[in-house]
Design a protein around this motif. Structure first.
Motif, short mmCIF file in Angstrom:
data_model
loop_
_atom_site.label_atom_id
_atom_site.label_comp_id
_atom_site.label_asym_id
_atom_site.label_seq_id
_atom_site.Cartn_x
_atom_site.Cartn_y
_atom_site.Cartn_z
N ILE A 1 0.10 -1.26 3.42
CA ILE A 1 0.83 -0.74 2.27
C ILE A 1 1.95 -1.73 1.99
CG2 ILE A 1 2.16 1.18 1.32
CD1 ILE A 1 0.80 3.02 3.35
N HIS A 2 1.78 -2.56 0.98
CA HIS A 2 2.72 -3.65 0.72
C HIS A 2 4.00 -3.12 0.07
CE1 HIS A 2 0.15 -7.00 1.85
NE2 HIS A 2 -0.85 -6.37 1.27
N LEU B 1 3.89 -6.42 -13.30
CA LEU B 1 3.17 -5.19 -12.95
C LEU B 1 3.03 -5.08 -11.44
CD1 LEU B 1 0.31 -5.01 -15.61
CD2 LEU B 1 2.45 -3.73 -15.57
N LYS B 2 2.73 -6.21 -10.76
CA LYS B 2 2.58 -6.17 -9.31
C LYS B 2 3.86 -5.67 -8.65
CE LYS B 2 -1.06 -9.49 -8.11
NZ LYS B 2 -1.36 -10.73 -7.35
N ALA B 3 4.99 -6.19 -9.06
CA ALA B 3 6.26 -5.78 -8.45
C ALA B 3 6.53 -4.30 -8.71
CB ALA B 3 7.41 -6.64 -8.98
N LYS C 1 6.59 1.17 -6.49
CA LYS C 1 6.37 2.58 -6.76
C LYS C 1 5.16 3.10 -5.99
CE LYS C 1 6.89 3.93 -10.99
NZ LYS C 1 6.68 4.17 -12.45
N GLY C 2 4.10 2.29 -5.96
CA GLY C 2 2.86 2.71 -5.32
C GLY C 2 3.00 2.87 -3.83
N ALA C 3 3.82 2.03 -3.18
CA ALA C 3 3.99 2.15 -1.73
C ALA C 3 4.56 3.52 -1.37
CB ALA C 3 4.90 1.04 -1.22
N PRO D 1 -1.87 -6.60 -4.31
CA PRO D 1 -1.71 -5.31 -3.63
C PRO D 1 -2.26 -4.13 -4.41
CG PRO D 1 0.29 -5.79 -4.83
CD PRO D 1 -0.67 -6.91 -5.14
N ALA D 2 -3.46 -4.25 -4.97
CA ALA D 2 -3.98 -3.18 -5.82
C ALA D 2 -4.21 -1.88 -5.05
CB ALA D 2 -5.27 -3.63 -6.49
#
Length: 409
Positions: free
Chosen positions: A63-64, A74-76, A81-83, A386-387
Motif C-alpha cells: 500500500i504505497h 492523479l498518482k499523488a 487518499k487511496g492508501a 500504485p493503481a
C-alpha cells in the motif's frame, strides 16, 4: 443487437455499464458505480477464470504512501487518499493488511540530493516523513546499511487479491469469468455489443475499458485511437530464504527518470520477504518468463515508434536491468547495496509480474494515470503501480465518468 455488427433498437440491453477487465481497477469501478447509482446494471467481463490474475495479483502487495509522485498529479492525489481508504476497507471486511511504514535508503552520496527531494515531495503531498542517519537506520532494520534514509509511516501491505474478490462480491455486478473479448461493435447512437471468444454477445449502453495489459487493444476495438501503446515490462522477484534479515519494507532511492522503483525488500502479509523487481522488456503482454514469446504481440511492440525511442534513449539503464535478469550474481549485487549480508543462496526464485506501461509515440513513458473518453466509452489507459493502492478513488473517478456518459444517452 442480435450479433456484433448488427445493433438492433428492438432488443434490450444486458446491462447499463459493461466493464472489460476484472482486475482491481475494473472491480473497483463496478463497486463505485453500484454504490453511487443503486439499480445501475453492471456487467464485468474478465478473460481469466478468476479475478486479479495479472497486475493486481502479481505485485509486491504494498500500500504505497504516494511520496514518489509529482504533487497535484492523479498518482499523488489518488495514492495518498487511496492508501488511507485501502486500510479502512481491509479493516472493514477483515482482509489481511498491516501499516508497517517503510525506509527509503541512500547508499551512495550521489543519491542524497534525490533523497532530500523526496522529503520535500512527501511534505508537499501531505505525507509525514522522518529523516534518519546511519545509526537510526539500524534501529528500524539491523541488517540494512545506508548513508541516510527517510521513514514513511503511512506505507503498508495487504492482500490485494482479497480486496479484488471483496469488491466483486460487494458490487453486486454480474461478473463473467472466462469471457475474453474478441470483438466490439460500438454505435454512438445506440450502445456497445461485445462478442467473447466463447461466442457470447453482451450488450451495454456504455463501455468501460479496464483491460490493463490489453487496454490499448480494447480501445482500438471500439474505434478509438488511444495515442499510446502498452509496452510490457517484466518485473522479476526472488524470495528471501532468511526472512528474519528484514523486518519491514526497504527501498532504494529511485531514479527520477523512470517510473520503476528499483529492487526493494518487502515483508508481505504471509511473513515472507520478496526481493525485487527489476524491469526488463517482456516478449508478450503476459510474458512472465523469457520462454514466453508471442510473435504477434512482440511484433506490435516493435512496430510502435515509441519502443525504439525508449531503447535509444535509455539503453544504458536497460542494459543493467537485463544483466540483473540473466545473472543472479548481478541481481544479488544490487540487493547487497541495501542488505550487505545477503548471498546468492539466500535468493529463491519467485513469481514474476508484468507492468502495463503506456508509451507515447515519441517514446515518453506516461508517468501518471491516464483516463480518456470516447463515444459511450471510458478508457483507463495507464494504471500500473500504485493503481492497486489507489484503486478505490480511481474506481470512483472512472465510475463518475461512466455514469455521466450514461446520463447523456
Amino acid at each position: 443487437m442480435r450479433e456484433v455488427g448488427c445493433v438492433s433498437r428492438q432488443v434490450g440491453y444486458d446491462c447499463d455499464v459493461l466493464v472489460v477487465g476484472g482486475g482491481i481497477v475494473g472491480l473497483s469501478t463496478a463497486y463505485a458505480i453500484t454504490r453511487a447509482a443503486p439499480g445501475t446494471r453492471v456487467t464485468v467481463l474478465e478473460k481469466e477464470a478468476g479475478p486479479a490474475r495479472h497486475q493486481t495479483g502479481r505485485n509486491s502487495g504494498v500500500i504505497h504512501s504516494g511520496i514518489y509522485y509529482r504533487p497535484g498529479s492523479l498518482k499523488a492525489r489518488y495514492a495518498v487518499k487511496g492508501a488511507a481508504e485501502m486500510v479502512k476497507f481491509c479493516a472493514e471486511y477483515g482482509i489481511a493488511h498491516a501499516v508497517t511504514g517503510k525506509l527509503i535508503v541512500a547508499t551512495e552520496r550521489s543519491e542524497l540530493p534525490r533523497l532530500h527531494a523526496l522529503v520535500q515531495r512527501g511534505r508537499e503531498n501531505g505525507i509525514p516523513v522522518r529523516e534518519l542517519g546511519p545509526a537510526q537506520i539500524t534501529e528500524y532494520e539491523p541488517e540494512v546499511r545506508g548513508l541516510a534514509a527517510i521513514h514513511v509511516g503511512t506505507t503498508g501491505i495487504c492482500d490485494f487479491v482479497g480486496v479484488a474478490r471483496q469488491l466483486a462480491a460487494a458490487s453486486g455486478a454480474d461478473i463473467r469469468y472466462g469471457a475474453e473479448v474478441e470483438r466490439i461493435d460500438r454505435r454512438a447512437s445506440l450502445g456497445v455489443a461485445v462478442r467473447t471468444r466463447r461466442g457470447d454477445v453482451v450488450r451495454g449502453r456504455v463501455l468501460v475499458n479496464c483491460a490493463g495489459l490489453r487496454c490499448d487493444e480494447v480501445a482500438r476495438m471500439t474505434g478509438d485511437e488511444p495515442g499510446m501503446r502498452i509496452v510490457p515490462f517484466r518485473g522479476e522477484y526472488y524470495e528471501l530464504a532468511r526472512p528474519e534479515m528484514v523486518r519491514g519494507l526497504v527501498y532504494p532511492v529511485p531514479d527520477p527518470a523512470f517510473p520503476f522503483l528499483g529492487v526493494h525488500l518487502t515483508r508481505g502479509i504471509d511473513g515472507g520477504v520478496h526481493v525485487g523487481p527489476n524491469a526488463v522488456p517482456a516478449l508478450a503482454r503476459e510474458g512472465y518468463g523469457w520462454g514466453t514469446v508471442r510473435v504477434r504481440e512482440l511484433g506490435a511492440t516493435l512496430a510502435w515508434p515509441g519502443s525504439w525511442r525508449i531503447a535509444r534513449r535509455h539503453w544504458r539503464y536497460g542494459a543493467g536491468e537485463l544483466r540483473r535478469s540473466v545473472s543472479k550474481r548481478a541481481f544479488t549485487g544490487a540487493v547487497r547495496r541495501l542488505l550487505p549480508g545477503v548471498s546468492e543462496g539466500d535468493l529463491l526464485p519467485a513469481a514474476a509480474g508484468v507492468r502495463a506501461q503506456a508509451v507515447l509515440r515519441d517514446g515518453t513513458l506516461v508517468d501518471d494515470f491516464l483516463i480518456r473518453e470516447g463515444a459511450r466509452a471510458v478508457h483507463v489507459l495507464n494504471a500500473p503501480s500504485p493503481a492497486a493502492t489507489a484503486s478505490l478513488p480511481i474506481g470512483r473517478e472512472v465510475g463518475r465518468r461512466a455514469l455521466q456518459a450514461l446520463g447523456q444517452v
